[in-house]
Design an enzyme around this catalytic site. Structure first.
Site, PDB file in Angstrom:
ATOM      1  N   LYS A   1       1.221   4.360  -2.881  1.00 10.45           N
ATOM      2  CA  LYS A   1       1.015   5.778  -2.603  1.00 10.45           C
ATOM      3  C   LYS A   1       2.266   6.602  -2.887  1.00 10.45           C
ATOM      4  O   LYS A   1       2.183   7.741  -3.366  1.00 10.45           O
ATOM      5  CB  LYS A   1       0.553   5.981  -1.152  1.00 10.45           C
ATOM      6  CG  LYS A   1      -0.828   5.413  -0.864  1.00 10.45           C
ATOM      7  CD  LYS A   1      -1.900   6.042  -1.753  1.00 10.45           C
ATOM      8  CE  LYS A   1      -3.298   5.575  -1.378  1.00 10.45           C
ATOM      9  NZ  LYS A   1      -4.350   6.180  -2.231  1.00 10.45           N
TER      10      LYS A   1
ATOM     11  N   TYR B   1       0.839  -1.203   0.000  1.00  7.20           N
ATOM     12  CA  TYR B   1       0.000   0.000   0.000  1.00  7.20           C
ATOM     13  C   TYR B   1       0.877   1.257   0.000  1.00  7.20           C
ATOM     14  O   TYR B   1       0.662   2.180  -0.798  1.00  7.20           O
ATOM     15  CB  TYR B   1      -0.905  -0.004   1.231  1.00  7.20           C
ATOM     16  CG  TYR B   1      -1.704   1.271   1.417  1.00  7.20           C
ATOM     17  CD1 TYR B   1      -2.827   1.535   0.633  1.00  7.20           C
ATOM     18  CD2 TYR B   1      -1.342   2.211   2.387  1.00  7.20           C
ATOM     19  CE1 TYR B   1      -3.567   2.701   0.801  1.00  7.20           C
ATOM     20  CE2 TYR B   1      -2.079   3.373   2.563  1.00  7.20           C
ATOM     21  CZ  TYR B   1      -3.182   3.612   1.772  1.00  7.20           C
ATOM     22  OH  TYR B   1      -3.903   4.769   1.935  1.00  7.20           O
TER      23      TYR B   1
END
Length: 288
Positions: free
Chosen positions: A168, A164
């Site tokens: 990002k 994750y």
């Protein structure tokens, strides 16, 4: 003469109000930040289209003055159909809010490459699809604002969220390049970095924890992870991000980045001033 002057002022005011109204497309509007943003912008008088894969849960939009779309950002036909509908009905897209995202939580070694690739398929390539489909229309109209929802973890990091975090971090760099490329066409690119926000993304991560935590050599990390909804007491309501988005789309010259929500300022500040090893210790202490 006085009556004519008052009438003229009222007409100018009405035109000004119309100019302020924007056509907005938001992805991931069934819950959390997307839902709060859709509701808030509709209340502000904007024309809002919201897409989500949770079709039934997204239908509330039709009841509050918005338009609900069936939209999976990993499917090109879904993206094209959504953009085409907005253009057919409104003739323009002023704002694209790329909010749809998932968090594949678990240790980097534990997560299968299939799940890791899906993380990027949603959080980066899905945004790539919506942006590429929207840009020709924004270029033609000579204006537009693209808002990409990142995270404080787009600058920082946390155990069990490696895939994750990397999605990002990639989104932040990708958005910076996009901003340079499209500025010449009158298009703004804005990155929003939420802190801890009450959304459904933690429940999504929990599915991966359940899938991968059994017999993992990283058991200490899983056991110390505090991702239960009971910890939401410290989290900010999604409305704080909705208000930041509203601020960005109404700014003549929006900032390139905005951050808001619980712990956002302190985490980003610590990351910017501390050496890596010190920040490692800080995160280790916080996460147990």
């Amino acid at each position: 003469m006085f009556k004519k002057l008052i009438l003229s002022m009222l007409l100018v005011g009405s035109v000004f109000a119309t100019d302020k109204q924007k056509v907005v497309l938001i992805t991931g509007t069934a819950h959390g930040i997307g839902k709060s943003t859709a509701q808030y912008l509709i209340e502000k008088g904007h024309i809002v289209y919201g897409g989500d894969i949770l079709v039934e849960e997204n239908l509330y939009l039709n009841d509050i003055g918005g338009v609900a779309l069936v939209m999976d950002v990993t499917k090109q036909d879904h993206v094209d159909n959504a953009i085409n509908q907005v253009i057919a009905e409104q003739g323009r897209i002023d704002v694209l809010v790329n909010n749809a995202g998932i968090a594949v939580g678990s240790a980097i070694e534990d997560v299968s490459m299939e799940d890791a690739l899906y993380q990027f398929e949603v959080n980066l390539f899905g945004i790539g699809r919506t942006v590429k489909a929207t840009l020709p229309h924004m270029r033609a109209q000579g204006s537009g604002t693209i808002i990409n929802i990142s995270s404080v973890l787009g600058k920082a990091y946390n155990p069990l969220y490696g895939w994750y975090v990397s999605s990002k971090h990639a989104l932040e760099g990708w958005s910076d390049v996009l901003r340079l490329e499209v500025e010449q066409f009158g298009i703004d690119v804005v990155i929003i970095e939420p802190g801890l926000i009450k959304t459904n993304i933690g429940n999504y991560s929990a599915r991966y924890f359940e899938k991968y935590s059994k017999n993992s050599v990283y058991a200490d990390f899983y056991n110390s992870d505090d991702s239960e909804e009971s910890s939401f007491d410290d989290y900010s309501d999604p409305i704080v991000i909705a208000k930041v988005i509203d601020k960005a789309i109404n700014a003549t010259n929006p900032k390139t980045r905005y951050s808001a929500g619980a712990y956002s300022w302190i985490l980003l500040t610590m990351r910017s001033i501390l050496p890596d090893r010190w920040f490692d210790k800080l995160i280790s202490n916080v996460t147990g």
